[in-house]
Design a protein around this motif. Structure first.
Motif, PDB file in Angstrom:
ATOM      1  N   ILE A  34     -42.931   2.817 -16.149  1.00  0.00           N
ATOM      2  CA  ILE A  34     -42.695   2.208 -17.452  1.00  0.00           C
ATOM      3  C   ILE A  34     -44.031   2.155 -18.171  1.00  0.00           C
ATOM      4  CG2 ILE A  34     -41.906   0.172 -18.707  1.00  0.00           C
ATOM      5  CD1 ILE A  34     -40.159  -0.564 -16.394  1.00  0.00           C
ATOM      6  N   THR A  35     -44.074   2.644 -19.390  1.00  0.00           N
ATOM      7  CA  THR A  35     -45.323   2.703 -20.150  1.00  0.00           C
ATOM      8  C   THR A  35     -45.303   1.686 -21.296  1.00  0.00           C
ATOM      9  OG1 THR A  35     -44.452   4.428 -21.592  1.00  0.00           O
ATOM     10  CG2 THR A  35     -45.588   5.146 -19.603  1.00  0.00           C
ATOM     11  N   ASP A  36     -46.441   1.598 -21.953  1.00  0.00           N
ATOM     12  CA  ASP A  36     -46.576   0.779 -23.163  1.00  0.00           C
ATOM     13  C   ASP A  36     -46.252  -0.685 -22.899  1.00  0.00           C
ATOM     14  OD1 ASP A  36     -47.156   0.336 -25.841  1.00  0.00           O
ATOM     15  OD2 ASP A  36     -45.071   0.611 -26.456  1.00  0.00           O
ATOM     16  N   LEU A  37     -46.810  -1.221 -21.828  1.00  0.00           N
ATOM     17  CA  LEU A  37     -46.617  -2.631 -21.494  1.00  0.00           C
ATOM     18  C   LEU A  37     -47.907  -3.410 -21.729  1.00  0.00           C
ATOM     19  CD1 LEU A  37     -44.703  -2.314 -18.091  1.00  0.00           C
ATOM     20  CD2 LEU A  37     -43.715  -2.880 -20.318  1.00  0.00           C
ATOM     21  N   PRO A  38     -47.795  -4.659 -22.163  1.00  0.00           N
ATOM     22  CA  PRO A  38     -48.988  -5.508 -22.213  1.00  0.00           C
ATOM     23  C   PRO A  38     -49.402  -5.911 -20.801  1.00  0.00           C
ATOM     24  CG  PRO A  38     -47.050  -6.801 -22.731  1.00  0.00           C
ATOM     25  CD  PRO A  38     -46.582  -5.372 -22.602  1.00  0.00           C
ATOM     26  N   ALA A  39     -50.608  -6.376 -20.631  1.00  0.00           N
ATOM     27  CA  ALA A  39     -51.069  -6.841 -19.322  1.00  0.00           C
ATOM     28  C   ALA A  39     -50.204  -8.019 -18.871  1.00  0.00           C
ATOM     29  CB  ALA A  39     -52.535  -7.257 -19.406  1.00  0.00           C
ATOM     30  N   PHE A  40     -49.836  -8.011 -17.579  1.00  0.00           N
ATOM     31  CA  PHE A  40     -48.970  -9.091 -17.100  1.00  0.00           C
ATOM     32  C   PHE A  40     -49.165  -9.316 -15.608  1.00  0.00           C
ATOM     33  CE2 PHE A  40     -46.507  -5.288 -16.272  1.00  0.00           C
ATOM     34  CZ  PHE A  40     -45.701  -5.560 -15.166  1.00  0.00           C
ATOM     35  N   CYS A  41     -48.662 -10.451 -15.164  1.00  0.00           N
ATOM     36  CA  CYS A  41     -48.640 -10.797 -13.753  1.00  0.00           C
ATOM     37  C   CYS A  41     -47.192 -10.680 -13.273  1.00  0.00           C
ATOM     38  CB  CYS A  41     -49.159 -12.215 -13.540  1.00  0.00           C
ATOM     39  SG  CYS A  41     -49.051 -12.800 -11.825  1.00  0.00           S
TER      40      CYS A  41
END
Length: 512
Positions: A34-41
């Motif tokens: 999955i692309t174009d994601l914000p930084a996350f935990c």
């Protein structure tokens, strides 16, 4: 980051994995990216509210763009997996987002003799996911979410209504799409259609071309007669469709390669009649809608002797065993047995939503009018029963509104409108006029109830391909009616109140 959760006590569960994703890309367990994601935990949890339970949950927590809200999301079919598409949807919009496999991994067909896991699938897993996710959010952000929302379609729609009925304080706002809430009877309808189309194997089943012929015949006979534009290749109001299956071209003439046979016609009429009790004549469930036959999940799937039993008849295996013979199912006594065991834990048919209303919660329900998998008629009848319980349509619309979407298939797709703002890709501005989720947030947080949503038909149901046309949709009982002008523009339509009800109703004993 691990230290933050080191001493976390998740009620009935265990955190099994913590992962920091900072690159914008996330590789799924099956290798897809999955692309174009914000930084996350990413927090992975295993929940065991009972010793037999085995519920998997993932909570995705955006680092810098958190909007202070929580989003629970639904699954599909028999679940058995984490649904990553809605996790990415919520994350991109700044929500701390959760999803669950509903406790049916690796496959719903494997849960024979495990009644606690049936209950997890029916209602408990969604609630347990919600409780755990709220705990994790509080730990991670050191404060609770200000608002909680839920989005789901199909099985996710059933999860949504089950939350509203059983756990009304879990969420401030809920979107229930194409809800499979009348669960045991919906699947009995699948079995009815399957038996009808396979009563003479190889002679009563239809080819894809024949299924297209059936749909095209039904739509062509009613084009422009139900409020839609003259050139529509879908029905705006299938309740107005006066389709006679006998008008489908047959194979009796010289060109016997075109049309359907008398045996196929007889089977098709049984599908259109819908499931009834053979002893009492009582209606069990609503039939397949006219104009939906060739949509995804329609007759091609529901007559398939390999795909349908594997994907949609798992609950019959739960009750009757792995070797259950579908051809011998008794729609009277066997259905009573199925309902006695599963209806109390799987069906979300209770029209009493007063607790959620008093809590201040809001519900938006939608369904496609070309949906062959979870027919719109059942959601419409459920809504009418809520109206009856509330005392009036006006009182119901204070907290619960229902949108019928012309030409939409199951949760999207279909020959007509295919998006109301919930697509993975968006080329339409995310505002309360074009986006049902934004409309829900506006209603919950600012008291602005949605009166109109501009729905979109993307070319080939894929947003990057561009817009084919747009059309307004309205809270039931309104539907868009063509007035004049360019039929591709929403300004060419007005909302008109159509008849209430008008669908075949199951007997009371089949509304448990």
């Amino acid at each position: 980051m691990e230290d933050m959760f080191k001493d976390a006590q998740i009620m009935g569960g265990t955190i099994t994995n913590i992962q920091i994703v900072s690159t914008g890309d996330f590789t799924l367990p099956d290798g897809r990216i999955i692309t174009d994601l914000p930084a996350f935990c990413r927090v992975v949890v295993n929940l065991k509210p009972t010793p037999q339970s085995d519920i998997h949950v993932e909570v995705w927590l955006p680092h810098e763009i958190w909007n202070g809200r929580f989003l629970g999301t639904g699954n599909g079919g028999g679940a058995g997996f984490i649904n990553y598409t809605p996790l990415a949807f919520g994350l991109r919009r700044g929500y701390a987002t959760a999803n669950t496999d509903l406790g049916t991994s690796p496959n719903a067909n494997t849960l024979i003799g495990q009644p606690e896991r049936w209950a997890d699938f029916g209602h408990r897993a969604t609630h347990e996911m919600t409780v755990a996710a709220k705990q994790i959010i509080r730990l991670f952000y050191e404060r609770p979410a200000s608002y909680s929302y839920f989005i789901g379609c199909s099985t996710g729609g059933q999860q949504a209504l089950m939350e509203a009925q059983r756990y009304p304080s879990d969420y401030n706002g809920i979107i229930a799409g194409a809800p499979a809430n009348n669960r045991t009877h919906l699947h009995t309808g699948f079995l009815w259609n399957f038996k009808a189309m396979n009563q003479l194997p190889g002679r009563t089943t239809l080819t894809k071309e024949q299924i297209d012929l059936v749909t095209n015949t039904a739509v062509r006979q009613n084009q422009g007669k139900d409020g839609g534009a003259p050139g529509d290749n879908f029905l705006t109001d299938p309740r107005k469709c006066n389709f006679d299956p006998d008008t489908i071209p047959n194979c009796y003439g010289e060109d016997n390669n075109y049309g359907i046979t008398s045996e196929q016609l007889s089977a098709l009429k049984q599908v259109y009649a819908g499931p009834t009790n053979p002893r009492t004549g009582e209606r069990i469930y609503t039939p397949l809608p006219y104009g939906s036959e060739n949509c995804a999940g329609g007759l091609e799937l529901q007559q398939d002797p390999e795909k349908l039993p594997q994907s949609l008849l798992y609950m019959f295996k739960w009750v009757f065993g792995a070797d259950f013979d579908y051809s011998k199912f008794d729609f009277d006594r066997d259905l009573d047995t199925l309902n006695e065991i599963l209806a109390p834990i799987l069906n979300a048919n209770n029209p009493d939503l007063n607790e959620m209303k008093e809590f201040g919660g809001k519900i938006l329900m939608y369904t496609g009018l070309s949906d062959p998998l979870v027919p719109y008629q059942d959601a419409l009848h459920y809504y009418e029963r809520v109206v009856q319980a509330q005392g009036s349509l006006a009182q119901t619309q204070e907290f619960f509104r229902f949108f019928l979407v012309p030409g939409m298939g199951h949760c999207g797709g279909g020959p007509g409108l295919n998006d109301i703002g919930l697509g993975v890709f968006r080329s339409v501005v995310q505002d309360s006029e074009h986006d049902v989720f934004t409309a829900l947030v506006e209603w919950v947080e600012h008291g602005k109830a949605p009166d109109t949503i501009i729905a979109t038909a993307f070319k080939d149901s894929f947003a990057p391909n561009g817009i084919s046309f747009q059309r307004p949709i309205y809270p039931y009982p309104k539907l868009p009616e063509y007035v004049s002008g360019d039929p591709n523009l929403p300004s060419s339509y007005q909302g008109v109140e159509y008849e209430r009800g008008g669908v075949l109703k199951p007997a009371e004993r089949y509304l448990i």
